[in-house]
Design a protein around this motif. Structure first.
Motif, PDB file in Angstrom:
ATOM      1  N   LYS A   1      -8.889   1.724   8.752  1.00 37.32           N
ATOM      2  CA  LYS A   1      -9.772   2.021   7.574  1.00 37.32           C
ATOM      3  C   LYS A   1      -9.006   1.753   6.415  1.00 37.32           C
ATOM      4  N   GLY A   2      -9.783   1.514   5.427  1.00 43.37           N
ATOM      5  CA  GLY A   2      -9.331   0.823   4.236  1.00 43.37           C
ATOM      6  C   GLY A   2      -9.015  -0.699   4.180  1.00 43.37           C
ATOM      7  N   GLN A   3      -9.027  -1.314   5.312  1.00 46.31           N
ATOM      8  CA  GLN A   3      -8.685  -2.790   5.086  1.00 46.31           C
ATOM      9  C   GLN A   3      -9.885  -3.410   5.677  1.00 46.31           C
TER      10      GLN A   3
ATOM     11  N   ARG B   1     -19.019   4.559 -16.866  1.00 43.47           N
ATOM     12  CA  ARG B   1     -18.444   5.875 -16.286  1.00 43.47           C
ATOM     13  C   ARG B   1     -18.270   6.983 -17.351  1.00 43.47           C
TER      14      ARG B   1
ATOM     15  N   TYR C   1      -0.796   6.805   6.195  1.00 44.29           N
ATOM     16  CA  TYR C   1      -0.516   5.620   7.009  1.00 44.29           C
ATOM     17  C   TYR C   1      -1.547   4.524   6.938  1.00 44.29           C
ATOM     18  N   THR C   2      -1.191   3.203   6.932  1.00 44.15           N
ATOM     19  CA  THR C   2      -2.029   2.072   6.572  1.00 44.15           C
ATOM     20  C   THR C   2      -1.695   1.042   7.646  1.00 44.15           C
ATOM     21  N   GLU C   3      -2.780   0.674   8.385  1.00 45.93           N
ATOM     22  CA  GLU C   3      -2.419  -0.384   9.425  1.00 45.93           C
ATOM     23  C   GLU C   3      -1.758  -1.897   8.689  1.00 45.93           C
ATOM     24  N   ALA C   4      -1.016  -2.445   9.166  1.00 53.66           N
ATOM     25  CA  ALA C   4      -0.447  -3.734   8.758  1.00 53.66           C
ATOM     26  C   ALA C   4      -1.739  -4.774   8.756  1.00 53.66           C
ATOM     27  N   ALA C   5      -1.895  -5.377   7.263  1.00 55.35           N
ATOM     28  CA  ALA C   5      -2.928  -6.147   7.105  1.00 55.35           C
ATOM     29  C   ALA C   5      -2.690  -7.116   5.913  1.00 55.35           C
TER      30      ALA C   5
ATOM     31  N   VAL D   1      -8.524  -6.988  10.908  1.00 52.81           N
ATOM     32  CA  VAL D   1      -8.187  -5.582  10.908  1.00 52.81           C
ATOM     33  C   VAL D   1      -9.139  -4.747  10.832  1.00 52.81           C
TER      34      VAL D   1
ATOM     35  N   ARG E   1      -9.948 -10.515   0.563  1.00 49.82           N
ATOM     36  CA  ARG E   1      -8.509 -11.521   0.629  1.00 49.82           C
ATOM     37  C   ARG E   1      -8.392 -12.569  -0.146  1.00 49.82           C
TER      38      ARG E   1
ATOM     39  N   GLU F   1     -11.619  -9.428   4.756  1.00 49.20           N
ATOM     40  CA  GLU F   1     -10.954  -8.891   5.990  1.00 49.20           C
ATOM     41  C   GLU F   1     -11.916  -8.873   6.994  1.00 49.20           C
TER      42      GLU F   1
ATOM     43  N   SER G   1      -5.579   9.249 -19.152  1.00 50.99           N
ATOM     44  CA  SER G   1      -5.597   8.915 -17.591  1.00 50.99           C
ATOM     45  C   SER G   1      -6.428   9.685 -16.659  1.00 50.99           C
TER      46      SER G   1
ATOM     47  N   GLY H   1      -4.775   1.589   0.055  1.00 54.85           N
ATOM     48  CA  GLY H   1      -5.124   1.275   1.372  1.00 54.85           C
ATOM     49  C   GLY H   1      -5.672   2.563   1.899  1.00 54.85           C
ATOM     50  N   LEU H   2      -6.285   3.295   1.541  1.00 51.85           N
ATOM     51  CA  LEU H   2      -6.915   4.686   1.919  1.00 51.85           C
ATOM     52  C   LEU H   2      -8.342   4.758   1.494  1.00 51.85           C
TER      53      LEU H   2
ATOM     54  N   PHE I   1      -7.029   8.795  -9.261  1.00 54.28           N
ATOM     55  CA  PHE I   1      -7.466   8.456 -10.441  1.00 54.28           C
ATOM     56  C   PHE I   1      -8.170   7.198 -10.456  1.00 54.28           C
ATOM     57  N   VAL I   2      -9.358   6.996 -10.962  1.00 53.96           N
ATOM     58  CA  VAL I   2      -9.835   5.525 -10.890  1.00 53.96           C
ATOM     59  C   VAL I   2      -9.192   4.554 -11.899  1.00 53.96           C
TER      60      VAL I   2
ATOM     61  N   ASN J   1       0.673  -1.200  -0.050  1.00 53.26           N
ATOM     62  CA  ASN J   1       0.020  -0.069  -0.052  1.00 53.26           C
ATOM     63  C   ASN J   1       0.937   1.396  -0.072  1.00 53.26           C
TER      64      ASN J   1
ATOM     65  N   VAL K   1      -0.432  11.013   6.139  1.00 53.92           N
ATOM     66  CA  VAL K   1      -1.460  11.138   5.085  1.00 53.92           C
ATOM     67  C   VAL K   1      -1.496   9.603   4.848  1.00 53.92           C
TER      68      VAL K   1
END
Lengths: 329, 530
Positions: B262-264, B67, A170-174, B259, B269, B256, B56, A328-329, A320-321, A122, A168
């Motif tokens: 956020k985001g996870q 889209r 940071y993502t947890e370990a996963a 954990v 998985r 998941e 892009s 990971g955000l 961007f998509v 990530n 900005v």
């Protein structure tokens, strides 16, 4: 499964690296600062010899030995002409840079161990790895030639990058998402990050070269740098290592894309930008040998290449998509 | 290649005015020179980079048609203009093609003559040594024991052991050259890029891809009609498809839930599709697995697992209890928590000849609150269906329509029993809802997953890969190897039996290592003297 203890050690190691690198940065700044008065003293003594005593009153004149016009080592003088204070500062800074690099490596390794996967999954992990490889390039290259003048200009941006990664991005370990579970993650992303490290150091030197070209060799900190020709060769030398690695990144990414997404090229925004970066650096290598193009203009193309790398990392990942949405955000 | 004959540069026309003596042939030659010049190549390279940008930024039709349409609809003025200019299909647009084709013509025009020159250079002798070696940027002079001709012989042997090609144009000099592989690598790189683009074109013409949504328990047979969408290349005959079949027997999905960050939380998985694969009709089925990074080679295209979702088993009965519809109905996921949309089309006529249709959401972990019905986790923990019901004509004028939505132009939405509000159906697994007005009932019987399988064939990919690797090899050679010329002249020294050896090096571009190179040659020479 995530091992929380190891993950917290990884973060601890990262904070320590940042602290150590901050001190290292100050050390390198001290080196440059220590270098400059010696030159000022020299310049002044050339104008008014009777002022030498005053300006050398800091006590460094004796350490620095007799001043000569090319006292700065980077421009070919010997190390003995560098004031002791500056030499000491650089020595400490160098040791700390090494320690910081080791701590960054430990942080990445611990993070990898905590999630039992390659720690490049990530934005946060890319950021740490990019910082690590930039430091590795700097430290390793510094073993072969005197790069003390470069320290401040490499360590400072690395610290900014780490700061951003830590706040900005940071993502947890996963664990990873299924499309990332492949040996190509190790190959493609690692090589990409290594070449980013090389490009980064090349970019910094390119900027210094252009600054020296623009503002002259006698202004401020620019006096402490090697001459323009050396700077230009250094940055070119780094770019010609980084460019084949980036080409490999592109090819490895295509092989992986075929395996994970069914087609080796999908015009995904990240792919497009990787391609754009490749084309811009290819243009740099061409511009450098094109008649009628000055080295300075060619170097600007290299600078544009790194701007594209920053966009590719900081903008494309986030806004961007596309299929590379692994921030990971 | 007709492009190459067009003026590449507006300057051409101006030159035509100022130089009227330039005939049409001369003009062509001039245009060709311009196009194949390094400056033009550089300009085109930078132009490719800029032209690739919009693809892009703006959604691309070939990647995400929905889209793209959405973007155009939201930008009433800019949308259609950009559409006309090809901004939503950048990489297939004429202007993008024009740039890269010009670039490749320029590349061919540059590389072919250079290959000829290089071929000659490799077969020709190193040039005569210059009169004054001390004029060369790197030069050195040593005095050694031995007669001049004897020393010269050893100089040649030393140079050869340093991988130089040597030649003596006269009795007192040696000319040596090495590093031909640099230019060879350079040419290889550029020629291999042509291979890359040929491979891409070949894959485009002869490749195809098709997508199919396959619920667990169903079988896919590789015929054109069985695909949900298929896009064959211009030279593909779909009648030639290999007649394999695959039955999806099981589909595993993991998300998941460990954990919480956020985001996870809720991230996918692992996805695994288990299929019974039959290579040719009548053959014994083989147990195979398709994973996200592990496609299945079918022998007629490669099967990739590119998507998945839920196919709730829905049964519709009429008032008498006769089953009108009973199918695992795929609903397409719209977000990371698999809030999915879909439709049930009961083609058999109901009362008064009207057809029934249901459209709405499937929610694997359903929540119904003031934000409306939605899913909060991608796994099927609390599955529910939220549907509206319609009656009328399902397929007005036989227009093509999506399987996942209703065309409600000729339909009216049903109201609840007392007619006060539109009918909303909420079904959890196993529940049956009785429709008002004796329209029968709808039951949510069970839940299956489906696999989104994409089957693709690209016969050009091997050529592209080999060419790309060749390009990489050429690149490494051209960037790491140095072309160097070394000249040596011997002359008798003042003292009897000694020889002065002058050595000078000539490198292309700036070459920091030339001094070391000369040192290396001298070391080898001295080793031979002892």
């Amino acid at each position: 499964m995530t091992n929380e203890t190891l993950a917290s050690y990884a973060n601890l190691s990262l904070y320590s690296a940042m602290a150590v690198l901050t001190l290292s940065m100050l050390g390198y700044a001290g080196y440059l600062a220590g270098l400059l008065p010696a030159r000022d003293a020299r310049a002044e003594s050339a104008d008014a010899p009777d002022r030498e005593l005053v300006s050398a009153g800091g006590g460094s004149a004796g350490d620095g030995g007799p001043s000569r016009a090319d006292a700065v080592t980077a421009r070919g003088g010997s190390d003995a002409q560098v004031p002791l204070r500056a030499r000491k500062a650089a020595g400490v800074a160098h040791t700390l840079a090494l320690l910081g690099t080791v701590l960054l490596f430990a942080s990445a390794a611990l993070r990898g161990a905590s999630v039992q996967r390659w720690p490049l999954g990530n934005m946060f992990e890319f950021g740490v790895a990019a910082a690590l490889f930039t430091m590795v390039v700097f430290v390793a290259y510094g073993l072969r030639r005197d790069l003390r003048w470069l320290g401040l200009f490499v360590v400072a941006p690395v610290l900014i990058l780490l700061g951003l990664a830590n706040t900005v991005w940071y993502t947890e370990a996963a664990e990873l998402m299924p499309s990332l579970k492949s040996v190509w993650l190790v190959i493609h992303v690692t090589v990409a990050t290594i070449s980013v490290g090389l490009f980064a150091v090349g970019f910094v030197i390119a900027l210094l070269y252009l600054a020296q070209d623009r503002f002259g060799t006698e202004r401020g900190v620019l006096r402490a740098l090697p001459d323009g020709k050396t700077l230009e060769r250094l940055t070119y030398g780094l770019h010609i290592i980084a460019f084949p690695l980036w080409t490999f990144t592109l090819i490895a990414g295509a092989i992986w894309a075929r395996q994970a997404w069914g087609s080796y090229w999908n015009w995904d925004p990240k792919e497009v930008w990787t391609f754009i970066i490749w084309v811009v650096y290819a243009a740099y290598l061409h511009a450098r040998v094109t008649r009628g193009w000055r080295r300075q203009s060619a170097t600007w193309v290299a600078v544009a290449g790194f701007v594209c790398i920053i966009v590719n990392y900081a903008v494309v990942n986030m806004y961007f998509v596309g299929q590379h949405s692994y921030s990971g955000l | 290649m007709s492009l190459s004959t067009q003026p590449a540069d507006p300057r051409t026309e101006r030159d035509d005015v100022t130089q009227p003596q330039l005939g049409p042939l001369g003009l062509l030659r001039f245009a060709w020179r311009q196009l194949t010049s390094m400056r033009t190549a550089l300009f085109l390279l930078l132009l490719v980079a800029v032209a690739a940008l919009p693809g892009s930024i703006f959604p691309q039709r070939s990647i995400d048609a929905v889209r793209t349409a959405d973007w155009i609809a939201r930008h009433e003025t800019a949308g259609p203009i950009l559409d006309t200019l090809g901004f939503f299909e950048v990489y297939a647009s004429p202007w993008f093609a024009a740039i890269y084709l010009l670039l490749f013509v320029s590349l061919v025009g540059c590389v072919l003559p250079r290959s000829r020159i290089h071929w000659r250079a490799m077969r020709s002798l190193p040039p005569r040594a210059p009169k004054r070696l001390e004029r060369l940027s790197a030069h050195e002079s040593v005095t050694l024991d031995g007669a001049p001709d004897e020393v010269l012989r050893e100089v040649r042997s030393a140079l050869r052991s340093g991988r130089f090609r040597t030649h003596s144009h006269d009795a007192t000099t040696v000319s040596a050259e090495k590093g031909y592989l640099k230019e060879t690598g350079n040419l290889l790189f550029h020629l291999a890029l042509i291979g890359v683009i040929v491979g891409m074109a070949w894959g485009h013409l002869l490749g195809w891809k098709g997508d199919v949504i396959l619920p667990v328990g169903q079988t896919f047979a590789n015929t054109v009609a069985r695909y949900d969408t298929i896009s064959p290349g211009p030279l593909v005959d779909p009648a030639d498809f290999t007649p394999f079949t695959m039955k999806l027997t099981r589909f595993d999905a993991e998300f998941e839930d460990d954990v919480q960050g956020k985001g996870q939380f809720g991230s996918p998985r692992d996805f695994t599709a288990y299929v019974d694969f039959t290579k040719t009709p009548g053959a014994e089925p083989e147990k195979k697995v398709i994973r996200v990074n592990g496609p299945l080679e079918t022998g007629g295209g490669t099967a990739f697992l590119l998507g998945n979702g839920y196919a709730p088993k829905i049964t519709v009965r009429n008032a008498a209890g006769t089953v009108l519809y009973s199918e695992a109905t795929p609903f397409l996921a719209q977000d990371n928590n698999y809030t999915s949309v879909g439709a049930v089309k009961v083609a058999g006529a109901g009362p008064a000849g009207k057809q029934l249709g249901f459209a709405g959401l499937f929610l694997p972990t359903a929540v119904l609150d003031e934000q409306g019905p939605r899913s909060v986790f991608p796994d099927a923990l609390e599955p529910a269906l939220a549907l509206s019901a319609f009656e009328g004509t399902l397929f007005p004028q036989g227009r093509p329509q999506s399987v996942y939505s209703l065309d409600t132009d000729d339909m009216t939405q049903l109201k609840n029993a007392d007619g006060s509000d539109l009918l909303r159906i909420w079904l959890t697994q196993g529940q049956t809802f009785t429709l008002p007005g004796g329209q029968g009932s709808i039951t949510f019987d069970g839940l299956e997953r489906f696999a989104g399988i994409s089957i693709r064939s690209d016969p050009g990919k091997e050529l592209t890969l080999v060419s790309a690797l060749a390009a990489l090899l050429g690149l490494i050679l051209s960037l790491t190897i140095r072309r160097r010329r070394v000249f040596v002249r011997v002359a008798p020294a003042a003292e009897q039996g000694r020889t002065v050896v002058s050595i000078g090096g000539l490198a292309k571009d700036d070459d920091e290592g030339m001094g070391e190179q000369l040192e290396d040659v001298l070391t080898r020479l001295k080793e031979r003297r002892t």
